[in-house]
Design a protein around this motif. Sequence first.
Motif, mmCIF file in Angstrom:
data_model
loop_
_atom_site.group_PDB
_atom_site.id
_atom_site.type_symbol
_atom_site.label_atom_id
_atom_site.label_comp_id
_atom_site.label_asym_id
_atom_site.label_seq_id
_atom_site.Cartn_x
_atom_site.Cartn_y
_atom_site.Cartn_z
ATOM 1 N N ILE A 16 42.453 44.904 48.076
ATOM 2 C CA ILE A 16 44.100 44.548 46.841
ATOM 3 C C ILE A 16 43.709 43.760 45.632
ATOM 4 C CG2 ILE A 16 46.563 44.080 46.138
ATOM 5 C CD1 ILE A 16 46.857 45.138 49.315
ATOM 6 N N ILE A 17 43.331 42.369 46.300
ATOM 7 C CA ILE A 17 43.371 41.630 44.956
ATOM 8 C C ILE A 17 42.375 41.588 44.150
ATOM 9 C CG2 ILE A 17 43.461 39.176 44.385
ATOM 10 C CD1 ILE A 17 45.724 39.685 46.281
ATOM 11 N N ASN A 18 40.559 41.770 44.841
ATOM 12 C CA ASN A 18 39.594 41.616 44.287
ATOM 13 C C ASN A 18 39.820 43.444 43.764
ATOM 14 O OD1 ASN A 18 37.387 39.588 45.537
ATOM 15 N ND2 ASN A 18 38.584 39.858 46.766
ATOM 16 N N LYS A 19 40.358 44.354 43.848
ATOM 17 C CA LYS A 19 40.115 45.347 43.359
ATOM 18 C C LYS A 19 40.349 45.224 41.996
ATOM 19 C CE LYS A 19 40.807 49.383 45.241
ATOM 20 N NZ LYS A 19 41.760 50.461 46.381
ATOM 21 N N ARG A 20 41.831 44.827 42.122
ATOM 22 C CA ARG A 20 42.644 43.790 40.673
ATOM 23 C C ARG A 20 41.859 43.238 39.965
ATOM 24 N NH1 ARG A 20 43.771 44.759 36.594
ATOM 25 N NH2 ARG A 20 46.057 43.687 35.325
ATOM 26 N N TRP A 21 41.194 42.620 40.341
ATOM 27 C CA TRP A 21 39.955 41.531 39.272
ATOM 28 C C TRP A 21 38.867 42.541 39.137
ATOM 29 C CZ3 TRP A 21 39.943 36.686 43.375
ATOM 30 C CH2 TRP A 21 41.261 35.886 43.425
ATOM 31 N N ILE A 22 38.431 43.505 39.361
ATOM 32 C CA ILE A 22 37.108 44.153 38.960
ATOM 33 C C ILE A 22 38.548 45.002 37.594
ATOM 34 C CG2 ILE A 22 36.025 45.804 39.483
ATOM 35 C CD1 ILE A 22 35.441 44.479 42.221
ATOM 36 N N GLU A 23 39.175 45.766 38.230
ATOM 37 C CA GLU A 23 39.862 46.400 37.377
ATOM 38 C C GLU A 23 40.012 45.716 35.632
ATOM 39 O OE1 GLU A 23 43.355 47.810 38.837
ATOM 40 O OE2 GLU A 23 42.394 49.076 40.084
ATOM 41 N N GLU A 24 40.583 44.386 36.107
ATOM 42 C CA GLU A 24 40.627 43.333 34.869
ATOM 43 C C GLU A 24 39.112 43.012 33.872
ATOM 44 O OE1 GLU A 24 43.298 41.733 31.933
ATOM 45 O OE2 GLU A 24 43.584 43.417 33.603
ATOM 46 N N LEU A 25 38.360 42.796 35.055
ATOM 47 C CA LEU A 25 37.276 42.615 34.526
ATOM 48 C C LEU A 25 36.590 43.752 33.818
ATOM 49 C CD1 LEU A 25 35.534 40.375 37.395
ATOM 50 C CD2 LEU A 25 36.142 39.178 35.301
ATOM 51 N N LYS A 26 36.661 44.929 34.126
ATOM 52 C CA LYS A 26 36.128 45.984 33.787
ATOM 53 C C LYS A 26 36.917 46.515 32.206
ATOM 54 C CE LYS A 26 34.867 49.231 37.428
ATOM 55 N NZ LYS A 26 34.802 49.945 38.483
ATOM 56 N N LYS A 27 37.746 45.775 31.366
ATOM 57 C CA LYS A 27 38.404 46.349 30.805
ATOM 58 C C LYS A 27 37.674 44.930 29.603
ATOM 59 C CE LYS A 27 43.392 46.054 32.133
ATOM 60 N NZ LYS A 27 44.214 46.094 32.137
ATOM 61 N N HIS A 28 36.609 44.170 29.710
ATOM 62 C CA HIS A 28 36.109 43.246 28.514
ATOM 63 C C HIS A 28 33.993 44.088 29.593
ATOM 64 C CE1 HIS A 28 39.332 42.021 28.138
ATOM 65 N NE2 HIS A 28 40.011 41.521 29.372
ATOM 66 N N PRO A 29 33.631 44.848 29.464
ATOM 67 C CA PRO A 29 32.155 45.097 29.737
ATOM 68 C C PRO A 29 31.547 44.641 28.620
ATOM 69 C CG PRO A 29 32.942 46.665 28.561
ATOM 70 C CD PRO A 29 34.089 46.385 28.234
ATOM 71 N N GLU A 30 31.763 43.482 27.537
ATOM 72 C CA GLU A 30 30.917 43.442 26.411
ATOM 73 C C GLU A 30 30.622 41.565 26.789
ATOM 74 O OE1 GLU A 30 35.305 42.035 25.144
ATOM 75 O OE2 GLU A 30 33.720 43.902 26.553
ATOM 76 N N LYS A 31 31.936 41.530 28.233
ATOM 77 C CA LYS A 31 31.553 40.006 28.775
ATOM 78 C C LYS A 31 31.312 39.550 30.108
ATOM 79 C CE LYS A 31 35.441 38.230 25.842
ATOM 80 N NZ LYS A 31 36.940 38.221 25.870
ATOM 81 N N TYR A 32 31.759 40.542 30.808
ATOM 82 C CA TYR A 32 31.365 40.243 31.756
ATOM 83 C C TYR A 32 30.834 41.650 32.383
ATOM 84 C CZ TYR A 32 35.386 38.143 31.574
ATOM 85 O OH TYR A 32 36.124 37.288 31.197
ATOM 86 N N LEU A 33 29.048 41.352 33.515
ATOM 87 C CA LEU A 33 28.558 42.373 34.217
ATOM 88 C C LEU A 33 28.633 42.292 36.027
ATOM 89 C CD1 LEU A 33 26.160 43.986 33.880
ATOM 90 C CD2 LEU A 33 24.527 42.191 34.456
#
Length: 176
Positions: A16-33
């Motif tokens: 639940i938590i890690n999956k939600r964090w990943i969703e948020e990170l994916k909104k910024h592909p220019e910042k996070y790999l």
Amino acid sequence: MKTLVIIIHPNLKNSIINKRWIEELKKHPEKYLLHDLHSEYPDEKIDIEREKQLLETHDSIIFQFPFYWFNSPPLFKKWLDEVLTHGWAYGSKSGYKLSNKKIALSIAAGINEEDYSLTGRYKYTLEQLTAPFEITFNYIKADYKPLFAFYGAENNATPERIEKSAHDYISFIEQL
């Protein structure tokens, strides 16, 4: 430069938590790999040279994982043992390839924060329980940063808390 987020979750589809964090990170592909070790290495045969190359090309590295049995998933330990080698990560003139790179942990803990205290149920803080990681990263001369944690994933993960943690996680990474 992008931040490398190494995800180490053995059962991400049920997270639940890690999956939600990943969703948020994916909104910024220019910042996070995002680099999911369990997806990348389902047989746990780590491509050591690839991992080293990823680390060398990023100045900020986050290790994101669930905390259970008062530790990280076993693949993280295997990764540390195989990737942080003598002569590359430490121990020689050509070593210390991660020197001064910002490194932090991002942890989803099932237990409530008050239980992770000197007076709590487990008598140790999460920072104390993760000290071996801090010592490891200090040993290789990386710039270890304080961890980010979500507490109470088992019993206290309300939609509001999860959503707030996703935004707080991005803020945490941005401030590294």
